[in-house]
Design a protein around this motif. Structure first.
Motif, PDB file in Angstrom:
ATOM      1  N   VAL A 179      12.716   7.760   4.901  1.00 42.36           N
ATOM      2  CA  VAL A 179      13.116   9.160   5.042  1.00 42.36           C
ATOM      3  C   VAL A 179      13.060   9.522   6.519  1.00 42.36           C
ATOM      4  O   VAL A 179      12.396   8.869   7.314  1.00 42.36           O
ATOM      5  CB  VAL A 179      12.199  10.107   4.223  1.00 42.36           C
ATOM      6  N   GLY A 180      13.787  10.598   6.866  1.00 43.32           N
ATOM      7  CA  GLY A 180      13.752  11.045   8.242  1.00 43.32           C
ATOM      8  C   GLY A 180      15.147  11.355   8.766  1.00 43.32           C
ATOM      9  O   GLY A 180      16.162  11.199   8.075  1.00 43.32           O
ATOM     10  N   ASP A 181      15.183  11.817   9.998  1.00 50.28           N
ATOM     11  CA  ASP A 181      16.442  12.236  10.597  1.00 50.28           C
ATOM     12  C   ASP A 181      17.423  11.084  10.717  1.00 50.28           C
ATOM     13  O   ASP A 181      18.632  11.250  10.550  1.00 50.28           O
ATOM     14  CB  ASP A 181      16.159  12.830  11.984  1.00 50.28           C
TER      15      ASP A 181
ATOM     16  N   CYS B  89      10.569   7.172   8.775  1.00 54.29           N
ATOM     17  CA  CYS B  89       9.319   6.837   8.082  1.00 54.29           C
ATOM     18  C   CYS B  89       9.677   5.997   6.863  1.00 54.29           C
ATOM     19  O   CYS B  89      10.482   6.419   6.023  1.00 54.29           O
ATOM     20  CB  CYS B  89       8.591   8.108   7.662  1.00 54.29           C
ATOM     21  N   VAL B  90       9.093   4.811   6.766  1.00 55.63           N
ATOM     22  CA  VAL B  90       9.431   3.898   5.692  1.00 55.63           C
ATOM     23  C   VAL B  90       8.149   3.428   5.027  1.00 55.63           C
ATOM     24  O   VAL B  90       7.135   3.164   5.679  1.00 55.63           O
ATOM     25  CB  VAL B  90      10.255   2.687   6.227  1.00 55.63           C
ATOM     26  N   GLY B  91       8.162   3.331   3.700  1.00 57.61           N
ATOM     27  CA  GLY B  91       6.988   2.864   2.979  1.00 57.61           C
ATOM     28  C   GLY B  91       7.115   3.137   1.498  1.00 57.61           C
ATOM     29  O   GLY B  91       8.188   3.521   1.000  1.00 57.61           O
ATOM     30  N   ASN B  92       6.026   2.919   0.770  1.00 54.44           N
ATOM     31  CA  ASN B  92       5.990   3.185  -0.665  1.00 54.44           C
ATOM     32  C   ASN B  92       5.747   4.670  -0.886  1.00 54.44           C
ATOM     33  O   ASN B  92       4.726   5.211  -0.448  1.00 54.44           O
ATOM     34  CB  ASN B  92       4.885   2.359  -1.326  1.00 54.44           C
ATOM     35  N   MET B  93       6.647   5.285  -1.581  1.00 51.27           N
ATOM     36  CA  MET B  93       6.576   6.728  -1.780  1.00 51.27           C
ATOM     37  C   MET B  93       6.603   7.046  -3.266  1.00 51.27           C
ATOM     38  O   MET B  93       7.422   6.513  -4.002  1.00 51.27           O
ATOM     39  CB  MET B  93       7.748   7.419  -1.067  1.00 51.27           C
TER      40      MET B  93
ATOM     41  N   ARG C 170       0.840  -1.203   0.000  1.00 51.66           N
ATOM     42  CA  ARG C 170       0.000   0.000   0.000  1.00 51.66           C
ATOM     43  C   ARG C 170       0.876   1.254   0.000  1.00 51.66           C
ATOM     44  O   ARG C 170       1.990   1.284   0.541  1.00 51.66           O
ATOM     45  CB  ARG C 170      -0.928  -0.003   1.211  1.00 51.66           C
ATOM     46  N   LEU C 171       0.341   2.299  -0.614  1.00 51.94           N
ATOM     47  CA  LEU C 171       1.071   3.553  -0.703  1.00 51.94           C
ATOM     48  C   LEU C 171       1.000   4.257   0.658  1.00 51.94           C
ATOM     49  O   LEU C 171      -0.033   4.313   1.301  1.00 51.94           O
ATOM     50  CB  LEU C 171       0.455   4.437  -1.785  1.00 51.94           C
ATOM     51  N   GLY C 172       2.155   4.793   1.112  1.00 54.06           N
ATOM     52  CA  GLY C 172       2.194   5.467   2.404  1.00 54.06           C
ATOM     53  C   GLY C 172       3.338   4.931   3.237  1.00 54.06           C
ATOM     54  O   GLY C 172       4.090   4.059   2.816  1.00 54.06           O
ATOM     55  N   GLY C 173       3.538   5.511   4.423  1.00 56.59           N
ATOM     56  CA  GLY C 173       4.662   5.107   5.245  1.00 56.59           C
ATOM     57  C   GLY C 173       4.260   4.863   6.675  1.00 56.59           C
ATOM     58  O   GLY C 173       3.205   5.274   7.143  1.00 56.59           O
ATOM     59  N   ASP C 174       5.174   4.198   7.395  1.00 64.00           N
ATOM     60  CA  ASP C 174       5.007   3.927   8.820  1.00 64.00           C
ATOM     61  C   ASP C 174       6.272   4.366   9.530  1.00 64.00           C
ATOM     62  O   ASP C 174       7.386   4.223   9.013  1.00 64.00           O
ATOM     63  CB  ASP C 174       4.789   2.430   9.071  1.00 64.00           C
ATOM     64  N   ASP C 175       6.116   4.884  10.736  1.00 57.58           N
ATOM     65  CA  ASP C 175       7.263   5.225  11.566  1.00 57.58           C
ATOM     66  C   ASP C 175       7.774   3.955  12.227  1.00 57.58           C
ATOM     67  O   ASP C 175       7.030   3.287  12.966  1.00 57.58           O
ATOM     68  CB  ASP C 175       6.861   6.253  12.625  1.00 57.58           C
TER      69      ASP C 175
END
Length: 723
Positions: free
Chosen positions: A589-591, A574-578, A457-462
């Motif tokens: 993505v993220g720090d 944050c990782v996921g389909n982007m 699914r498109l989107g990300g999870d922390d």
């Protein structure tokens, strides 16, 4: 469970329900297939012929050649009865219809002659009367056939008793019968029907109705009546199933109890046709008298008189596939009763087979949907084997008839349908996952993603990730002196070799950025000890690069050795389909990602190839780590404490590294306190590091120049304490 899997289960269970209903309705095709299966069982293990007191008096071709064509005059049949009676036959049963007057009787022959005197006609012998006198007082059983015309019913010579309700509605029905000659009917000791398979769609005789019913009276068959007469019994006792109307479970004749179907039919368990069962009628009627062997075969036996002559068309097919005279099946019926070798199909067999289709089919649907096709196929084959073995053992040891074919065929259809749906729908989604992730994940991770709902699914999870960046040192200088094609070849060789270790250690290859690799652990699926696996991948890269340089895999010779820097950090990202719905990348993505990239850049400043952050180091209690100071990373307001990875837990457990680690702690304290002893301690550290890791000498050569990295860290700690 994904939506596709839910739909697959629903469709599969619908197929199972349809097949279960189909079996419950038991259409003719299924019945025929079931009967053919039972025929095969009998062919594999037929009933052995036993020398029981049952014989067939065969009006065979030899008898017809000697005494003329059929029908014979009934005075000769009377002679046959007298001879058999004299030899001691216990019962004489005729599989022959005596419905019409004997056309060869002298009285019949001259009746229509003009001018014949009625008194003279009365003096001529009548063969039917001769035959009637011959059977009077003897254990003779006559047969009658079924007819669709008239309303004749033969007399019943025996009584019927019941253990429960009268089962008149259970047996096959009789509308009318072929009439017997009155004098024969009156003098016969028993009368039984000779129909072997009335109303059957197949020519194969598999079950024989022991009784027929007209709704008011039961009529025994020829074999049953012959057995009764031979024993001198007067009554049949029929048992029914408790609380089940119009059924028969067994028939008792004298000393014998016969299990039957609900309709009163006996499953024939036939033996191969053999000459030992037959005695030619010519031998009985021989002018010189019967031989001692013939007399011994008849004495005390139930004999059935019939014909095997092909022209008389009384040939039937058995479950063994043999064409035999119909009279032999009457004889085999009695043989089977005397031997006690019965076949039976319990009343609950249909219910068991229907239940097995429902249970096995549902199991296969679930297995096919949620397990690999190979396992599902193995389960299907196991069910097939179990059904065949159980059915065969029940037949072989208990004479029970259970159909293995219906559950096997239903299971195969169910498995095919579920497998087809899985391939076309469910596995299509997994193939998309493989196309998206196949080059970036280990097989174990890929398998877990395939079985995880909403994996794409498109989107990300922390998530907490361990992020790695790998960069080639001095790539600009290398690319400047190589043609573009050579640069591409160099990168392909290096990046392919290094990225292999990411996948081998259950990491996710995020992307290739020019001469760099970005990878992370613990996404898209949880990975145990993800920080440790990331460090092991980095150590494996170090070894691989050393081997490639030693083997001159890049073709640079001794003048150029390739180096890499690796930065690793563990933190929240944050990782996921982007991207877009139609085109996206799986990334993080993220720090935490930025810090890992900055740590990789710091490898140049620290002069070491593998650096990890403090958060990562805390998850590596067993690895060989050395504090590398606190560096200011671009974009970060505070310094980040880093550690150099000297080796894995095996190196950490050695006495040499323990000595180096002790010296290194002293060095760190000396650098923090600006002690003049630091130079001396550096020399000791270089000496202790010799032979451990090639990168350590360079690391210690430059460490004194980075004393501010330790000083600043100490100052910050002091400031925090003051606050």
């Amino acid at each position: 469970m994904t939506r596709a899997q839910q739909v697959g289960v629903i469709i599969g269970l619908a197929i199972v329900a349809a097949l279960t209903i189909l079996r419950a309705s038991d259409p003719p095709l299924l019945k025929q297939a079931r009967e053919v299966t039972f025929d095969e069982y009998q062919r594999l293990a037929p009933r052995a012929f036993e020398n029981l007191p049952v014989r067939v008096i065969d009006i065979d071709e030899a008898s017809l050649r000697e005494f003329g064509q059929w029908p014979w005059p009934r005075d000769r049949i009377a002679t046959l009865v007298d001879r058999l009676s004299d030899m001691g036959a216990s019962a004489i049963a005729f599989d022959i219809l005596f419905a019409e007057p004997d056309r060869l009787s002298p009285r019949t022959v001259v009746r229509d002659v003009p001018g014949i005197d009625a008194g003279l006609l009365g003096q001529l012998p009548d063969n039917d009367e001769i035959f009637a006198r011959a059977i009077a007082g003897k254990p003779v059983v006559l047969g009658f056939g079924l007819s669709n015309e008239g309303n004749y019913r033969p007399p019943v010579k025996a009584g019927f008793a019941f253990t429960g309700e009268s089962p008149l509605g259970a047996p096959p029905s009789i509308k009318a019968a072929t009439p017997l000659r009155p004098q024969l009917e009156a003098n016969a000791a028993g009368i039984g029907h000779i129909s072997l398979n009335p109303g059957a769609a197949s020519n194969v005789v598999r079950a024989v109705p022991l009784v027929l019913s007209d709704g008011e009276q039961l009529y025994p068959n020829l074999a049953l009546e012959a057995l009764r007469v031979a024993q001198g019994a007067s009554t049949y006792l029929l048992a029914d199933a408790p609380n089940v109307p119009d059924t028969i479970t067994q028939v008792k004749i004298g000393d014998f109890i016969v299990p039957v179907t609900a309709a009163g039919e006996l499953w024939l368990y036939v033996s191969p046709d053999t000459a030992e069962r037959y005695i030619s009628a010519r031998q009985i009627l021989a002018a010189t008298g019967a031989s001692p062997a013939t007399r011994a075969g008849v004495e005390g036996s139930i004999v059935f008189v019939g014909t095997s002559a092909a022209g008389l068309q009384d040939i039937r097919t058995t479950a063994l596939g043999q064409n035999v005279p119909g009279v032999s099946l009457h004889a085999q019926t009695v043989e089977q009763i005397l031997s006690g070798r019965f076949l039976s199909r319990p009343d609950w067999a249909d219910g068991l087979e229907i239940l097995s289709i429902a249970v096995a089919g549902s199991f296969l649907v679930l297995v096919t949907t949620f397990v690999s096709p190979a396992v599902a196929l193995a389960c299907g084959l196991l069910i097939t084997v179990l059904a065949l073995v159980a059915s065969w053992l029940a037949f072989f040891y208990a004479g029970l008839l259970f159909d293995p074919l219906a559950p096997i065929v239903s299971g195969s259809i169910t498995h095919f349908g579920a497998t087809a749906f899985r391939f076309l729908v469910i596995d299509r989604e997994r193939r998309e996952v493989r196309r998206a992730f196949g080059h970036y994940l280990s097989p174990s991770l890929l398998y877990r993603i395939e079985h995880t709902p909403n994996a794409l699914r498109l989107g990300g999870d922390d998530r907490e990730l361990t992020v790695m960046f790998v960069d080639v040192r001095n790539f600009t200088q290398i690319s400047e002196r190589l043609p573009p094609a050579a640069v591409v070849g160099f990168l392909n060789t290096l990046l392919d070799a290094l990225s292999h270790h990411v996948i081998a250690n259950e990491g996710t290859l995020d992307k290739f950025i020019g001469d760099s690799i970005m990878a992370f652990w613990n996404a898209p699926i949880d990975v145990d000890k993800h920080a440790s696996k990331a460090v092991h991948a980095a150590l494996a890269m170090r070894e691989t690069l050393a081997r490639l340089n030693a083997d001159d895999a890049f073709g640079f010779g001794d003048e150029q050795k390739v180096g890499i820097g690796i930065g690793i950090h563990t933190g929240l990202a944050c990782v996921g389909n982007m991207g877009a719905e139609t085109r996206f990348n799986y990334s993080a993505v993220g720090d935490a990602v930025n810090i890992a990239a900055r740590i990789e850049s710091s490898c140049k400043e620290v002069n070491f190839d593998i650096l990890v952050s403090e958060s990562t180091a805390k998850m590596l209690p067993d690895c060989a780590l050395l504090e590398a100071g606190a560096l200011g990373l671009k974009g970060k307001s505070t310094r980040t404490r880093l550690f150099a990875v000297a080796g894995d837990e095996h190196l950490a457990a050695t006495a040499q590294f323990a000595e180096l680690q002790s010296i290194h702690r002293q060095l760190v304290e000396a650098l923090r306190s600006r002690s003049a002893a630091s130079r001396k301690i550096v020399s000791a550290a270089k000496l202790a590091a010799a032979g451990l890791t090639p990168e350590l000498p360079e690391f210690y050569r430059r460490i004194s120049r980075r004393s501010e990295h330790f000083l600043h860290e100490s100052a910050e700690r002091a400031d925090r304490s003051a606050e």
